[in-house]
Design an enzyme around this catalytic site. Structure first.
Site, mmCIF file in Angstrom:
data_model
loop_
_atom_site.group_PDB
_atom_site.id
_atom_site.type_symbol
_atom_site.label_atom_id
_atom_site.label_comp_id
_atom_site.label_asym_id
_atom_site.label_seq_id
_atom_site.Cartn_x
_atom_site.Cartn_y
_atom_site.Cartn_z
ATOM 1 N N GLN A 33 0.871 -1.176 0.000
ATOM 2 C CA GLN A 33 0.000 0.000 0.000
ATOM 3 C C GLN A 33 0.912 1.231 0.000
ATOM 4 O O GLN A 33 1.376 1.683 1.035
ATOM 5 C CB GLN A 33 -0.938 -0.043 1.201
ATOM 6 C CG GLN A 33 -1.955 -1.188 1.093
ATOM 7 C CD GLN A 33 -2.797 -1.349 2.335
ATOM 8 O OE1 GLN A 33 -2.291 -1.243 3.441
ATOM 9 N NE2 GLN A 33 -4.077 -1.618 2.165
ATOM 10 N N HIS A 81 3.854 4.828 7.054
ATOM 11 C CA HIS A 81 5.166 4.192 6.961
ATOM 12 C C HIS A 81 5.014 3.054 5.953
ATOM 13 O O HIS A 81 4.200 2.152 6.155
ATOM 14 C CB HIS A 81 5.590 3.650 8.338
ATOM 15 C CG HIS A 81 7.014 3.179 8.411
ATOM 16 N ND1 HIS A 81 7.850 3.522 9.448
ATOM 17 C CD2 HIS A 81 7.759 2.391 7.592
ATOM 18 C CE1 HIS A 81 9.030 2.964 9.270
ATOM 19 N NE2 HIS A 81 8.985 2.265 8.142
ATOM 20 N N HIS A 106 4.837 -0.210 4.011
ATOM 21 C CA HIS A 106 4.913 -1.580 4.493
ATOM 22 C C HIS A 106 4.319 -2.543 3.475
ATOM 23 O O HIS A 106 3.505 -2.162 2.627
ATOM 24 C CB HIS A 106 4.231 -1.745 5.854
ATOM 25 C CG HIS A 106 2.824 -1.257 5.923
ATOM 26 N ND1 HIS A 106 2.484 0.082 5.989
ATOM 27 C CD2 HIS A 106 1.638 -1.927 5.945
ATOM 28 C CE1 HIS A 106 1.167 0.213 6.059
ATOM 29 N NE2 HIS A 106 0.627 -0.991 6.022
ATOM 30 N N HIS A 116 2.291 -6.201 3.008
ATOM 31 C CA HIS A 116 1.481 -7.258 3.622
ATOM 32 C C HIS A 116 1.837 -8.596 2.974
ATOM 33 O O HIS A 116 1.904 -8.696 1.743
ATOM 34 C CB HIS A 116 -0.012 -6.993 3.396
ATOM 35 C CG HIS A 116 -0.534 -5.774 4.083
ATOM 36 N ND1 HIS A 116 -1.107 -5.817 5.332
ATOM 37 C CD2 HIS A 116 -0.586 -4.473 3.692
ATOM 38 C CE1 HIS A 116 -1.488 -4.595 5.677
ATOM 39 N NE2 HIS A 116 -1.180 -3.762 4.693
#
Length: 432
Positions: A364, A375, A377, A379
């Site tokens: 994302q 921040h 990241h 998944h």
């Protein structure tokens, strides 16, 4: 400083130097390699070593906290952990002004040499020291982003370049150079690394006679990105103080944009390769959230993997860059490479842990892409056939993940720590 095998006296000198620097207004103090001791022989070196929770580092934590100052402890003899190999590790330890260890780098280039000039100088560091397995990500400090090296690392320009590409503004080479190599190479190497990488170089140094067999060159110094020596101790015990001018650093890089002018199409490029994992007791700041060490199961040079407080499905974990960044485009090429190498390792680990052969990987990249934590990241979700009515339903679940209408219950810290520990144990038994 001039370390000996007397650890108590060495600690006294360290405290004096730290106090002197703090009184002069220093924000960060750099001590040399082997600040804790220089032993008479291999057996004594191993015998005198300590763990990170021993008296020496505890005393340095207290000193950092009492003076409100950051410390670079340039070469701590860290006792071996595996119980099979008795050799120590030569560790560069960074302590913040709260007295917390925030980074530990183990020296990767060991000084194994036999010099036949001006008498014979022969040292074999590998006889009592294990080599490190990773280049540490530069540490954000009050004076700038500090890249960690130790002594002999100075002779390997690839390491300095990688640290610069990872965001370093200051390169550190705490050392115990011999008199022979110091007279010939010390200054020229330090100034070259500063100019090549357009970084400040801070090089604390051992000086003088340590015992009947060993003597160090000294001449601790600080070099600016233009190659100018801005402070030095010459050949004496003492403190060299300098201001780190990051505006000057940026000006030099803008005027001479070396990184934009490199030709990797003709001569290749240098990138960090993380061959090891770090389980140092360090937490991680993820947006406004504090991720404790107990919930982290893998850490690479520039990235970290941790368990999820509200997983969409069992095994749903996250990977993020250590440095706070909103988007992939905010990362350096080295950080991007490290992030996706870490993702690849975590994929292998999660698929093994949950007995699956497929996964969903989702980035994302920014708030408009569903990012709820500011921040970057990634998944990672292990997938089984039929785990959703429609395969793409997982993206709907991710869209609602951690949003206001997400009704799932947050997991307890104990439950998350248990999952992270299981994954850590699995890492130890499988090849990633």
């Amino acid at each position: 400083m001039t370390s000996t095998s007397d650890k108590t006296d060495n600690l006294r000198v360290c405290r004096q130097l730290i106090s002197s620097a703090a009184t002069q207004g220093a924000d960060m103090v750099f001590l040399p390699e082997a600040f804790d001791y220089i032993a008479e022989n291999k057996d004594e070196s191993i015998e005198l070593s300590e763990n990170l929770d021993g008296d020496t580092i505890t005393a340095m934590k207290d000193a950092a906290k009492s003076h409100g100052i950051w410390l670079s402890l340039g070469g701590f003899h860290q006792r071996g952990l595996n119980g099979v190999d008795s050799r120590i590790r030569n560790s560069h330890v960074i302590i913040n002004s709260n007295g917390e260890v925030v980074e530990v780098y183990d020296k990767i280039h060991l000084f194994d040499v036999k010099l036949k000039r001006d008498g014979i100088v022969q040292l074999k560091e590998s006889a009592h020291t294990l080599p490190g397995t990773r280049v540490s990500s530069p540490v954000s400090t009050p004076i700038g982003r500090v890249g960690l090296g130790i002594c002999y690392d100075l002779r390997f320009p690839e390491m300095s370049l990688v640290l610069k590409q990872m965001g370093a503004e200051i390169l550190t080479f705490p050392s115990a150079f011999t008199s022979v190599t110091g007279q010939a190479h010390w200054e020229v190497l330090l100034r070259t690394r500063a100019v090549d990488n357009q970084c400040y170089v801070v090089a604390a140094a051992q000086v003088g006679q340590h015992n009947g067999r060993r003597m160090s060159y000294g001449h601790a110094m600080i070099v600016d990105p233009w190659g100018k020596i801005v402070a030095s101790c010459d050949g004496e015990v003492g403190v060299a103080l300098a201001e780190i001018d990051l505006d000057n650093l940026r000006k030099i890089r803008e005027e001479m944009p070396l990184d934009d002018q490199r030709r990797p199409d003709l001569y290749g490029s240098v990138a960090v390769c993380d061959s090891g994992f770090s389980f140092v007791d360090r937490s991680f700041v993820f947006g406004s959230f504090h991720i404790p060490t107990s919930q982290i199961f893998l850490r690479s040079s520039s990235s970290v993997a941790f368990v999820n407080i509200k997983p969409v499905i069992p095994g749903h974990v996250l990977v993020a860059p250590l440095r706070s960044a909103m988007k992939l485009t905010d990362l350096s090429p080295v950080e991007v490479t490290d992030l996706f190498l870490c993702v690849q390792k975590v994929l292998k680990l999660i698929e093994k842990a949950y007995g699956v052969a497929s996964s969903t990987v989702s980035v994302q990249d920014g708030p408009d892409a569903g990012q709820t934590v500011p921040h970057l990241h990634v998944h990672i979700l292990p997938r089984k056939k039929g785990d959703f009515d429609r395969n793409d339903d997982i993206y709907n679940k991710l869209e609602k993940h951690d949003k206001a209408d997400d009704e799932r219950t947050k997991r307890s810290a104990e439950e998350m720590a248990l999952e992270a520990n299981k994954l850590k144990n699995l890492i130890a038994t499988c090849s990633l």
